[in-house]
Scaffold this motif. Sequence first.
Motif, PDB file in Angstrom:
ATOM      1  N   SER A   4      62.050  13.269 127.003  1.00 23.39           N
ATOM      2  CA  SER A   4      63.329  13.195 127.303  1.00 23.39           C
ATOM      3  C   SER A   4      64.375  12.629 126.363  1.00 23.39           C
ATOM      4  O   SER A   4      65.386  12.602 126.248  1.00 23.39           O
ATOM      5  CB  SER A   4      63.482  12.890 129.016  1.00 23.39           C
ATOM      6  N   THR A   5      63.767  11.283 125.878  1.00 22.20           N
ATOM      7  CA  THR A   5      64.604  10.502 125.040  1.00 22.20           C
ATOM      8  C   THR A   5      64.953  11.452 123.902  1.00 22.20           C
ATOM      9  O   THR A   5      66.012  11.002 123.183  1.00 22.20           O
ATOM     10  CB  THR A   5      64.261   9.243 124.627  1.00 22.20           C
ATOM     11  N   GLU A   8      67.488  13.487 124.566  1.00 23.84           N
ATOM     12  CA  GLU A   8      68.653  12.838 124.762  1.00 23.84           C
ATOM     13  C   GLU A   8      69.422  12.754 123.432  1.00 23.84           C
ATOM     14  O   GLU A   8      70.553  12.892 123.409  1.00 23.84           O
ATOM     15  CB  GLU A   8      68.430  11.680 125.113  1.00 23.84           C
ATOM     16  N   ASN A  21      77.411   8.038 131.293  1.00 26.28           N
ATOM     17  CA  ASN A  21      76.365   6.631 131.243  1.00 26.28           C
ATOM     18  C   ASN A  21      76.694   5.898 132.351  1.00 26.28           C
ATOM     19  O   ASN A  21      77.947   5.934 132.816  1.00 26.28           O
ATOM     20  CB  ASN A  21      76.293   6.138 129.990  1.00 26.28           C
ATOM     21  N   GLN A 193      64.016   2.317 122.077  1.00 27.90           N
ATOM     22  CA  GLN A 193      64.188   3.180 123.440  1.00 27.90           C
ATOM     23  C   GLN A 193      65.467   2.933 123.973  1.00 27.90           C
ATOM     24  O   GLN A 193      66.278   3.639 124.785  1.00 27.90           O
ATOM     25  CB  GLN A 193      63.112   2.980 124.408  1.00 27.90           C
ATOM     26  N   ILE A 197      68.745   4.960 125.237  1.00 27.62           N
ATOM     27  CA  ILE A 197      69.186   5.618 126.456  1.00 27.62           C
ATOM     28  C   ILE A 197      70.273   5.001 127.121  1.00 27.62           C
ATOM     29  O   ILE A 197      71.285   5.692 127.443  1.00 27.62           O
ATOM     30  CB  ILE A 197      67.969   4.848 127.562  1.00 27.62           C
ATOM     31  N   PRO A 246      69.906   7.513 133.846  1.00 30.24           N
ATOM     32  CA  PRO A 246      69.451   6.899 132.594  1.00 30.24           C
ATOM     33  C   PRO A 246      68.316   5.930 133.187  1.00 30.24           C
ATOM     34  O   PRO A 246      67.229   5.587 132.671  1.00 30.24           O
ATOM     35  CB  PRO A 246      70.495   6.515 131.862  1.00 30.24           C
ATOM     36  N   ARG A 249      65.312   7.367 134.776  1.00 32.69           N
ATOM     37  CA  ARG A 249      64.597   8.177 133.622  1.00 32.69           C
ATOM     38  C   ARG A 249      63.724   7.049 133.046  1.00 32.69           C
ATOM     39  O   ARG A 249      62.310   7.301 132.953  1.00 32.69           O
ATOM     40  CB  ARG A 249      65.678   8.650 132.682  1.00 32.69           C
ATOM     41  N   MET A 250      64.017   5.913 132.644  1.00 35.92           N
ATOM     42  CA  MET A 250      63.448   4.927 132.004  1.00 35.92           C
ATOM     43  C   MET A 250      62.175   4.499 133.085  1.00 35.92           C
ATOM     44  O   MET A 250      60.979   4.238 132.497  1.00 35.92           O
ATOM     45  CB  MET A 250      64.263   3.802 131.511  1.00 35.92           C
TER      46      MET A 250
END
Lengths: 402, 423
Positions: A4-5, A8, A21, A193, A197, A246, A249-250
Amino acid sequence: MAASTEVEKKNLKEEPEQVVNPWEVSSKGKIDYDKLIDRFGCQKLDDTLISRLERLTSRAPHVFLRRGVFFAHRDFADILDAYERGDKFYLYTGRGPSSEALHLGHLIPFMFTKYLQDVFKVPLVIQLTDDEKFFWKNLTVEECRRLARENAKDIIACGFDISKTFIFSDFNYVGGSFYKNMCEVATRVTYNQAVGIFGFAGEDHIGKVSFPPVQAVPSFPSSFPHLFSGKENLRCLIPCAIDQDPYFRMTRDVAPRMGFNKPALIESLFFPALQGETGKMSASDPNSAIYVTDSAKDIKNKVNKHAFSGGQDSVEKHRQLGANLEVDIPIKYLTFFLEDDAELEHIKKEYGEGRMLTGEVKQRLIQVLTELVERHRRARASVTEEMVDAFMAVRPLPHMFD
Amino acid sequence: MTCPLMKWGRAWDPILTCSFYIVSGLRSQQGALHGCFLPMEMYRKKLFAFGLTCKRHLGHDYCVVTKKLKLLFMGFHVGSLIFHIIMIVAKNNIPRKRKARSNTRHGFNDPALGVTNLEILPSANTSSILYKVMGVTKGKLLERLKELQVNFSLYKHPVILTVEEGDRKQRFYLVSALKNTKVNIKVLSQRLSLGKGGLRMAPSEALSVQVPLGCVTPFAVVNESARYVYIIISPILYMLAAINSNDLDTFLKPIGRDPSYVDFEASPLVGKDYPPDLAALVPSGSINLPDQPAKQPSSQVPTDTNHGSGDNESKMISVKAVKSYVNGKNTTVKPVKKAQSSGNFADVELFVEETLHKTSRLLIAQIKENTTIKQHGENLGAVMGDNLRKGLISDLANLASTFKNTAYAEGFHTGSHYQPRCL
């Protein structure tokens, strides 16, 4: 999910016509939620899930679900499966206390969470990220803590059950197992990362960079040993606004590596500002939002003067062409807050075809909002310092699943 | 040939100049008149120079003109000199209420923490004057303090205070602070929700505390005339003073003066999000007369009375006014008068009353709406029941949840203070 990143990153290279965001939401036109869903990689909350929810809970689904306010999810179906089997879950939501004045947009996730708590009979933890506001806004620590406490009162006024709810502020609670989990999360997210993000830059201070684990960790039950000791497999459902995606997601990326269940999410739209669809409500402009401290007169004023109307310029034209329901703010607000489906349909139809005038729609909206704010104010008046202390005390909740 | 008067004028010149500066110096406390003499002096000098040039150019004839002008000026100067002297003499003799200023010092030493003996240089503003002029004499005051069994150390300490006028409603605020505390009037005015210019130094005529200014202490408000004065005290002052803030409260409360402790150094933001934190000190509406207090029940006060001069060890008194003490965390002041809650939300009777009230109201509204048997026939009951349900469900849920939360919170609070008896 590393995939996903990358997605992104690809999307960032495209033209940023809308920016979403955790710290900024803006777009050139209307916010395109379908594109957001694609970009973030979550799923749309469709009618089958809603009717399944209705069956499971044997209650009418909440207004927000029916009207599509909560429109996206991650793994909500798994949560429902587990619930059917008898495995419970717990709720986790939060607020960043950057200002004392709460507006209706802030209350939306809390109102929905209260519904979820009532309907599923599950415990809830609420995080007040006063340290986040300390890092991002120019406030002192004392001020952040004070605001957190004040916001806690408004949150309590939404009607959460004290025997099932734990409210905590980061400055008070971080430590022990919570901090242990924070460190575990932090070791599994590289700096690159995090930059990908959250968009950190070289001149951002390290407080900002080290904050994401704080918001991630309440999704793991082992962070609350006084509540969930022995229930390491408890799942978590996070109702939030889509700009918080976000962080989670992380978290979902990291959770399997730590041996925990991935938290599920259920995400909402942004509450539009009074002046129109160009972003979310802002605490700095008092006329862009209805605050919970507004009097009936203020609400009337704000709606009549500042609410962006989709009606035509003159009465004749309006009766001829009807109103533009896409951009009309009173209709949008009624979509959020008017309980009665039939009445809303009726209003939409009449207004869209020009038989009903903007003034009447605004009148109805004022009624609805005034009642809402009044109820909230009464509830707020009943919140004492003792109650806040009780909600925020580190105590076991023996009846949290009853 | 030089005019004799001009010679005379020149000789007068330094004397006159010096005298004016002496006089101005003497009056510099007021600072008012000093200013107007300088221009006069300069004008006189200019004229003198003019005269000289006149004489040079025009010779002796114009000496007459300048002579007359010189006489005029000299007369003026001498007259004003005499006037000043009279004023100064009169000032020192007639006791007048002088406008006190903040932040002047008459020998007040800042003690280090822990040292409570304040060495004070004797000055005109000692408390002996205070007690003499006050309606209550010194003896009576000490008696009263003893009555309340308030711990205090007896010493003379001239504390310079200000009395500031409130808003147009003529409220007075007695602000006590240490010398080094900068009391920013603008900020204080904002914090009291009086706007930026709502607070001004009180003119001496408006003062009615019956003590010479410069020694107006909170004790002065014992006087009846000071009924409408609100007291704002910087806590630091009383940390260092020998009278404990709690003791002061014990003294002040019976006479109806609830003091508020305010951190003057703080200048909190006052804006939309941050309402004036001291707004509670500005009661809206008319000034309310504090009731003449009944004798202060001594049960509120501990029994040990320590009149030692250096002893600041007083036990903490559980006085309600303790709530108003500023804590280190935040600088807002909680209202001293404990806000009366509009009713206990965990009261069963209230809950039931409220429920029944709402239900009956809705029922009556429905009946008024012509819901008749004709309309619904047998289903009337079901229909009305349905409507009631829809109308009441969220309100009642809120009421019930408030009830539950309040009861739980009370139980929790009690439980956390529970001390099991050890057998």
